[in-house]
Design a protein around this motif. Structure first.
Motif, PDB file in Angstrom:
ATOM      1  N   CYS A 107       0.845  -1.192   0.000  1.00  0.00           N
ATOM      2  CA  CYS A 107       0.000   0.000   0.000  1.00  0.00           C
ATOM      3  C   CYS A 107       0.877   1.237   0.000  1.00  0.00           C
ATOM      4  O   CYS A 107       1.851   1.324   0.753  1.00  0.00           O
ATOM      5  CB  CYS A 107      -0.908   0.015   1.236  1.00  0.00           C
ATOM      6  N   ASP A 108       0.528   2.198  -0.857  1.00  0.00           N
ATOM      7  CA  ASP A 108       1.123   3.530  -0.772  1.00  0.00           C
ATOM      8  C   ASP A 108       0.277   4.294   0.231  1.00  0.00           C
ATOM      9  O   ASP A 108      -0.814   4.773  -0.086  1.00  0.00           O
ATOM     10  CB  ASP A 108       1.105   4.214  -2.136  1.00  0.00           C
ATOM     11  N   LEU A 109       0.761   4.382   1.434  1.00  0.00           N
ATOM     12  CA  LEU A 109      -0.046   4.905   2.538  1.00  0.00           C
ATOM     13  C   LEU A 109      -0.284   6.413   2.481  1.00  0.00           C
ATOM     14  O   LEU A 109      -1.087   6.931   3.249  1.00  0.00           O
ATOM     15  CB  LEU A 109       0.589   4.517   3.868  1.00  0.00           C
ATOM     16  N   ALA A 110       0.383   7.096   1.549  1.00  0.00           N
ATOM     17  CA  ALA A 110       0.094   8.513   1.352  1.00  0.00           C
ATOM     18  C   ALA A 110      -1.085   8.715   0.404  1.00  0.00           C
ATOM     19  O   ALA A 110      -1.597   9.827   0.279  1.00  0.00           O
ATOM     20  CB  ALA A 110       1.318   9.241   0.805  1.00  0.00           C
ATOM     21  N   ASP A 111      -1.503   7.641  -0.261  1.00  0.00           N
ATOM     22  CA  ASP A 111      -2.576   7.688  -1.249  1.00  0.00           C
ATOM     23  C   ASP A 111      -3.856   7.157  -0.600  1.00  0.00           C
ATOM     24  O   ASP A 111      -3.963   5.961  -0.318  1.00  0.00           O
ATOM     25  CB  ASP A 111      -2.180   6.837  -2.457  1.00  0.00           C
ATOM     26  N   LEU A 112      -4.824   8.024  -0.360  1.00  0.00           N
ATOM     27  CA  LEU A 112      -6.030   7.610   0.346  1.00  0.00           C
ATOM     28  C   LEU A 112      -6.828   6.570  -0.436  1.00  0.00           C
ATOM     29  O   LEU A 112      -7.507   5.729   0.170  1.00  0.00           O
ATOM     30  CB  LEU A 112      -6.903   8.831   0.661  1.00  0.00           C
ATOM     31  N   VAL A 115      -5.234   3.360   0.380  1.00  0.00           N
ATOM     32  CA  VAL A 115      -5.603   2.981   1.747  1.00  0.00           C
ATOM     33  C   VAL A 115      -6.982   2.330   1.752  1.00  0.00           C
ATOM     34  O   VAL A 115      -7.208   1.323   2.441  1.00  0.00           O
ATOM     35  CB  VAL A 115      -5.571   4.215   2.671  1.00  0.00           C
ATOM     36  N   ARG A 116      -7.899   2.883   0.989  1.00  0.00           N
ATOM     37  CA  ARG A 116      -9.237   2.279   0.898  1.00  0.00           C
ATOM     38  C   ARG A 116      -9.160   0.867   0.326  1.00  0.00           C
ATOM     39  O   ARG A 116      -9.861  -0.045   0.787  1.00  0.00           O
ATOM     40  CB  ARG A 116     -10.153   3.164   0.049  1.00  0.00           C
ATOM     41  N   ALA A 117      -8.310   0.678  -0.677  1.00  0.00           N
ATOM     42  CA  ALA A 117      -8.139  -0.652  -1.259  1.00  0.00           C
ATOM     43  C   ALA A 117      -7.539  -1.620  -0.246  1.00  0.00           C
ATOM     44  O   ALA A 117      -7.952  -2.792  -0.158  1.00  0.00           O
ATOM     45  CB  ALA A 117      -7.260  -0.568  -2.506  1.00  0.00           C
ATOM     46  N   LEU A 118      -6.560  -1.147   0.531  1.00  0.00           N
ATOM     47  CA  LEU A 118      -5.957  -1.993   1.565  1.00  0.00           C
ATOM     48  C   LEU A 118      -7.007  -2.432   2.574  1.00  0.00           C
ATOM     49  O   LEU A 118      -7.078  -3.614   2.937  1.00  0.00           O
ATOM     50  CB  LEU A 118      -4.840  -1.230   2.277  1.00  0.00           C
ATOM     51  N   ALA A 119      -7.816  -1.491   3.046  1.00  0.00           N
ATOM     52  CA  ALA A 119      -8.837  -1.820   4.044  1.00  0.00           C
ATOM     53  C   ALA A 119      -9.802  -2.869   3.517  1.00  0.00           C
ATOM     54  O   ALA A 119     -10.237  -3.759   4.257  1.00  0.00           O
ATOM     55  CB  ALA A 119      -9.592  -0.558   4.449  1.00  0.00           C
ATOM     56  N   ALA A 120     -10.130  -2.793   2.235  1.00  0.00           N
ATOM     57  CA  ALA A 120     -11.049  -3.771   1.642  1.00  0.00           C
ATOM     58  C   ALA A 120     -10.422  -5.157   1.549  1.00  0.00           C
ATOM     59  O   ALA A 120     -11.131  -6.167   1.556  1.00  0.00           O
ATOM     60  CB  ALA A 120     -11.480  -3.294   0.259  1.00  0.00           C
ATOM     61  N   GLU A 121      -9.081  -5.219   1.477  1.00  0.00           N
ATOM     62  CA  GLU A 121      -8.381  -6.499   1.350  1.00  0.00           C
ATOM     63  C   GLU A 121      -8.196  -7.204   2.690  1.00  0.00           C
ATOM     64  O   GLU A 121      -8.007  -8.425   2.733  1.00  0.00           O
ATOM     65  CB  GLU A 121      -6.994  -6.287   0.739  1.00  0.00           C
ATOM     66  N   VAL A 122      -8.212  -6.440   3.772  1.00  0.00           N
ATOM     67  CA  VAL A 122      -7.949  -7.036   5.093  1.00  0.00           C
ATOM     68  C   VAL A 122      -9.174  -7.828   5.531  1.00  0.00           C
ATOM     69  O   VAL A 122     -10.249  -7.263   5.738  1.00  0.00           O
ATOM     70  CB  VAL A 122      -7.611  -5.947   6.125  1.00  0.00           C
ATOM     71  N   ASP A 123      -9.004  -9.122   5.669  1.00  0.00           N
ATOM     72  CA  ASP A 123     -10.106  -9.960   6.109  1.00  0.00           C
ATOM     73  C   ASP A 123      -9.841 -10.439   7.530  1.00  0.00           C
ATOM     74  O   ASP A 123      -8.723 -10.420   8.018  1.00  0.00           O
ATOM     75  CB  ASP A 123     -10.292 -11.146   5.160  1.00  0.00           C
ATOM     76  N   GLY A 124     -10.879 -10.841   8.199  1.00  0.00           N
ATOM     77  CA  GLY A 124     -10.723 -11.307   9.565  1.00  0.00           C
ATOM     78  C   GLY A 124     -10.529 -10.162  10.543  1.00  0.00           C
ATOM     79  O   GLY A 124     -10.465  -8.992  10.168  1.00  0.00           O
ATOM     80  N   SER A 125     -10.429 -10.497  11.810  1.00  0.00           N
ATOM     81  CA  SER A 125     -10.308  -9.476  12.842  1.00  0.00           C
ATOM     82  C   SER A 125      -8.873  -8.998  12.990  1.00  0.00           C
ATOM     83  O   SER A 125      -7.922  -9.724  12.704  1.00  0.00           O
ATOM     84  CB  SER A 125     -10.813 -10.019  14.179  1.00  0.00           C
ATOM     85  N   VAL A 155      -1.521  11.698   9.542  1.00  0.00           N
ATOM     86  CA  VAL A 155      -2.802  12.036  10.171  1.00  0.00           C
ATOM     87  C   VAL A 155      -3.982  11.469   9.382  1.00  0.00           C
ATOM     88  O   VAL A 155      -4.807  10.719   9.929  1.00  0.00           O
ATOM     89  CB  VAL A 155      -2.958  13.560  10.330  1.00  0.00           C
ATOM     90  N   LEU A 156      -4.074  11.801   8.104  1.00  0.00           N
ATOM     91  CA  LEU A 156      -5.251  11.386   7.339  1.00  0.00           C
ATOM     92  C   LEU A 156      -5.320   9.870   7.170  1.00  0.00           C
ATOM     93  O   LEU A 156      -6.383   9.264   7.353  1.00  0.00           O
ATOM     94  CB  LEU A 156      -5.254  12.074   5.969  1.00  0.00           C
ATOM     95  N   THR A 157      -4.204   9.256   6.813  1.00  0.00           N
ATOM     96  CA  THR A 157      -4.203   7.807   6.599  1.00  0.00           C
ATOM     97  C   THR A 157      -4.559   7.023   7.865  1.00  0.00           C
ATOM     98  O   THR A 157      -5.395   6.113   7.809  1.00  0.00           O
ATOM     99  CB  THR A 157      -2.855   7.355   6.017  1.00  0.00           C
ATOM    100  N   PRO A 158      -3.957   7.319   9.031  1.00  0.00           N
ATOM    101  CA  PRO A 158      -4.368   6.571  10.229  1.00  0.00           C
ATOM    102  C   PRO A 158      -5.854   6.702  10.532  1.00  0.00           C
ATOM    103  O   PRO A 158      -6.498   5.718  10.920  1.00  0.00           O
ATOM    104  CB  PRO A 158      -3.509   7.198  11.341  1.00  0.00           C
ATOM    105  N   VAL A 159      -6.402   7.908  10.362  1.00  0.00           N
ATOM    106  CA  VAL A 159      -7.832   8.082  10.630  1.00  0.00           C
ATOM    107  C   VAL A 159      -8.660   7.281   9.635  1.00  0.00           C
ATOM    108  O   VAL A 159      -9.592   6.557  10.014  1.00  0.00           O
ATOM    109  CB  VAL A 159      -8.213   9.577  10.578  1.00  0.00           C
ATOM    110  N   LEU A 160      -8.331   7.384   8.359  1.00  0.00           N
ATOM    111  CA  LEU A 160      -9.117   6.688   7.341  1.00  0.00           C
ATOM    112  C   LEU A 160      -9.026   5.174   7.498  1.00  0.00           C
ATOM    113  O   LEU A 160     -10.052   4.475   7.469  1.00  0.00           O
ATOM    114  CB  LEU A 160      -8.647   7.103   5.943  1.00  0.00           C
TER     115      LEU A 160
END
Length: 320
Positions: A107-112, A115-125, A155-160
């Protein structure tokens, strides 16, 4: 005698913290570890059956954090920008911890959007989320969405990312840790100029401003995710000898080199916060296993109107 020992412990610890230079070095950590009030290490296997996500996990504090969590039994997802570099890290860590359960995500964590794509890929708790990724560009740089890079990344990436994982039910009863910097003590919150558009750009100032924003927003973040059982913490590592320091602050590293903490020492409190029991209260800044004040200087103190304005800017940037 117990009260006398506690008073001595507190006086020495506070003196190290307020004088900055001694407390932030490896000597400060060495002294604190010998004080009678030093909190106990997490129990072996404290994170067995738990899952952790660590951003910026391909160098320095990120590697040390991922390895520290894995050593306590966690399955660790290493989030990196460069998969080839990340794969080398995985091999190195597994060479030291053959039973480590490691997963790699790019993930390019500066790119929101990334970040959205990463969050969608994370499965499980996810039981532990460590926002460690950082950067100090030498000149003002913008993210793909047009935000000043240090504010976007710190700031923005951790919140998102936390918002998305919590909203998807991935972070129930999790611990979230933002790795900040003691440099933020020299800066006040700049809600009037979050994108650093005014004045001559300074990389160290931009970095410290973004870290100040992290700390100032801790109460808001704790309130925002409390319904999910999330506790939010920030920790600063002191002065640690990392690739980022070597690249961005070579003069500082040359002068302080022998006193700098190694990556494991810098990551100590992050790993401790992730695993110690009972869960520490959220919404606080930590250093060397103790909560610390958000301000040391009167000129950096923040009013509620400034904090509200900064939070409104953050929400607009991540929700827009």
């Amino acid at each position: 005698m117990a009260n006398l020992a506690t008073t001595f412990d507190t006086v020495v610890d506070t003196a190290l913290d307020r004088t900055v230079a001694p407390g932030y070095t490896r000597l400060g950590l060495a002294v604190r570890r010998r004080l009678p009030g030093w909190p106990a290490d997490p129990e072996p296997g404290a994170l067995d059956g738990r899952r952790a996500v660590v951003t910026g996990a391909s160098s320095g504090l990120g590697i040390a954090t991922a390895e520290g969590l894995a050593a306590l039994g966690a399955e660790v997802v290493l989030v990196v920008r460069d998969l080839e570099k990340g794969a080398r890290v995985v091999r190195e860590v597994q060479g030291r911890l053959p039973l480590a359960r490691l997963e790699l995500r790019r993930c390019d964590l500066a790119d929101l959007d990334d970040v959205r794509a990463l969050a969608a890929e994370v499965d499980g708790s996810v039981d532990v989320l460590v926002h460690n990724a950082g950067a100090m560009p030498p000149e003002r740089t913008e993210s793909p969405q047009g935000h000043e890079l240090t504010m976007a990344l710190h700031v923005l990436t951790p919140v998102l990312l936390t918002d998305l994982l919590a909203g998807a039910g991935r972070l129930d009863d999790a611990r979230v840790v933002l790795v900040t910097s003691g440099g933020m003590y020299a800066q006040r919150l700049r809600a009037d100029d979050p994108e650093y558009l005014d004045g001559d750009y300074s990389p160290t100032t931009a970095y410290a401003r973004s870290k100040r924003a992290q700390v100032e927003l801790l109460p808001e973040l704790q309130s925002r995710w409390a319904a999910h059982g999330v506790t939010v913490h920030a920790t600063h590592p002191g002065w640690a000898d990392t690739p980022g320091v070597s690249e961005s602050l070579p003069t500082f590293r040359r002068i302080t080199g022998p006193l700098l903490r190694d990556a494991d020492e810098g990551a100590d409190t992050t790993v401790w916060l992730a695993a110690t029991e009972p869960t520490p209260a959220g919404g606080r800044l930590w250093h060397d296993r103790r909560p610390r004040p958000a301000h040391l200087l009167r000129r950096t103190r923040t009013g509620e109107a400034e904090r509200t304005a900064m939070w409104a800017w953050v929400r607009g940037a991540v929700e827009g």
